[in-house]
Design an enzyme around this catalytic site. Structure first.
Site, mmCIF file in Angstrom:
data_model
loop_
_atom_site.group_PDB
_atom_site.id
_atom_site.type_symbol
_atom_site.label_atom_id
_atom_site.label_comp_id
_atom_site.label_asym_id
_atom_site.label_seq_id
_atom_site.Cartn_x
_atom_site.Cartn_y
_atom_site.Cartn_z
ATOM 1 N N THR A 75 24.822 3.637 37.824
ATOM 2 C CA THR A 75 23.932 3.774 36.672
ATOM 3 C C THR A 75 24.750 3.819 35.394
ATOM 4 O OG1 THR A 75 22.015 4.992 35.822
ATOM 5 C CG2 THR A 75 23.795 6.309 36.758
ATOM 6 N N LYS A 123 27.179 -0.033 34.696
ATOM 7 C CA LYS A 123 26.605 -1.197 35.374
ATOM 8 C C LYS A 123 27.317 -2.500 35.027
ATOM 9 C CE LYS A 123 21.911 0.595 36.044
ATOM 10 N NZ LYS A 123 20.468 0.313 35.881
ATOM 11 N N GLY A 140 11.467 -5.280 25.102
ATOM 12 C CA GLY A 140 12.774 -4.649 25.239
ATOM 13 C C GLY A 140 13.795 -5.623 25.774
ATOM 14 N N GLY A 200 19.207 -3.197 29.078
ATOM 15 C CA GLY A 200 19.496 -3.394 30.493
ATOM 16 C C GLY A 200 18.257 -3.562 31.345
ATOM 17 N N ALA A 223 8.341 0.834 32.609
ATOM 18 C CA ALA A 223 9.562 1.286 33.268
ATOM 19 C C ALA A 223 9.789 2.785 33.106
ATOM 20 C CB ALA A 223 10.766 0.513 32.734
#
Length: 274
Positions: free
Chosen positions: A61, A65, A130, A133, A217
């Site tokens: 995380t 990443k 967005g 990531g 999300a």
């Protein structure tokens, strides 16, 4: 006993340990899931050290990443996304590879969340809000599933840059977001809006309509303002815990080769979120 784990900084908030350990317990797998918090610039060394110590698999995380790509042989989708969130040491331990295999199961989390709710993505028009990531993973996942993707971001240049990397995608700012959503079948919020300020929303209520499937999300809170207003507009809503669950399910299956006990893992995850 096999050891799996998560590396990141910080990781104290992670919901992955109870979710994965529920899976191991349900299937009778002798394994533990632990967390590691190396210094922010030590991703490659930490992954190599974990492998040397016999760790069987890692989730990755923030902020590691992207750096993790340098420590693994990345699967094609992970390489295209430019980020790894799952490391499988199995091929390395078996002597079949020189480096562990790196995957991006965030993308699988998006696809499987929609699939679980019987939402067909092929041929659909999707808007991703967005370009960070989560937005990258969502955009690639949707395009990989056959959707036509538009990325909308407060900074239009970031959306355009992401769209240039995703087959068939377009990108832009938020000025025409309402028009984009009006013609869309799928909407993904890949920003953190709604997490720290629960009454904030990335999409005005008057942009939402009943033909949408909306995935947020954000998973804390489970029911965001976006999802409440989408449901009121008649849309199908999918909370962020489903995306979190299925990225974990995908990693579990890569590591163990077994079908993950989705119901048990979901119950453990949602118990932590209550």
């Amino acid at each position: 006993m096999d050891v799996y784990g998560l590396i990141g900084n910080p990781v104290g908030h992670s919901l992955s340990p109870p979710m994965h350990e529920a899976g191991y317990g349900t299937l009778g797998i002798d394994a533990r899931y632990v967390t590691f918090e190396p210094a922010p610039d030590d991703a490659v060394a930490a992954i190599g050290g974990a492998g040397a110590l016999g760790v069987a698999g890692l989730n990755v995380t923030v902020p590691f990443k992207q750096d993790a790509l340098d420590a693994v042989d990345p699967a094609p989708l992970a390489e295209r996304i430019g980020a790894v969130n799952t490391v499988d040491f199995g091929p390395l331990r078996a002597g079949d590879a020189d480096r562990p295999r790196g995957h991006n199961t965030d993308a699988a989390g998006v696809k499987r969340a929609f699939s679980h709710h019987d939402i067909e993505l092929a041929g659909r028009d999707a808007v991703v809000v967005g370009a960070g990531g989560a937005g990258r993973a969502a955009a690639f996942a949707l395009a990989d599933a056959g959707a036509t993707v538009h990325v909308a971001n407060r900074t239009a240049e970031r959306a355009v840059d992401l769209a240039d990397a995703v087959p068939g995608a377009t990108g832009g700012g938020l000025d025409d977001l309402g028009d984009r959503i009006a013609g869309a079948d799928v909407l993904v919020n890949a920003t953190s809006v709604g997490m720290d300020e629960p009454e904030a929303t990335p999409v005005p209520a008057d942009h939402l309509h009943g033909d949408l499937a909306v995935l947020d999300a954000v998973y804390a809170p489970i029911e965001t303002r976006l999802l409440r207003e989408a449901a009121a507009a008649g849309a199908t809503t999918i909370d962020g815990a489903w995306m979190l669950l299925f990225q974990g399910v995908e990693a579990f299956e890569i590591w163990t080769g077994a079908d993950a006990p989705v119901e048990a893992m979901n119950a453990a995850l949602r118990a932590e979120l209550e």
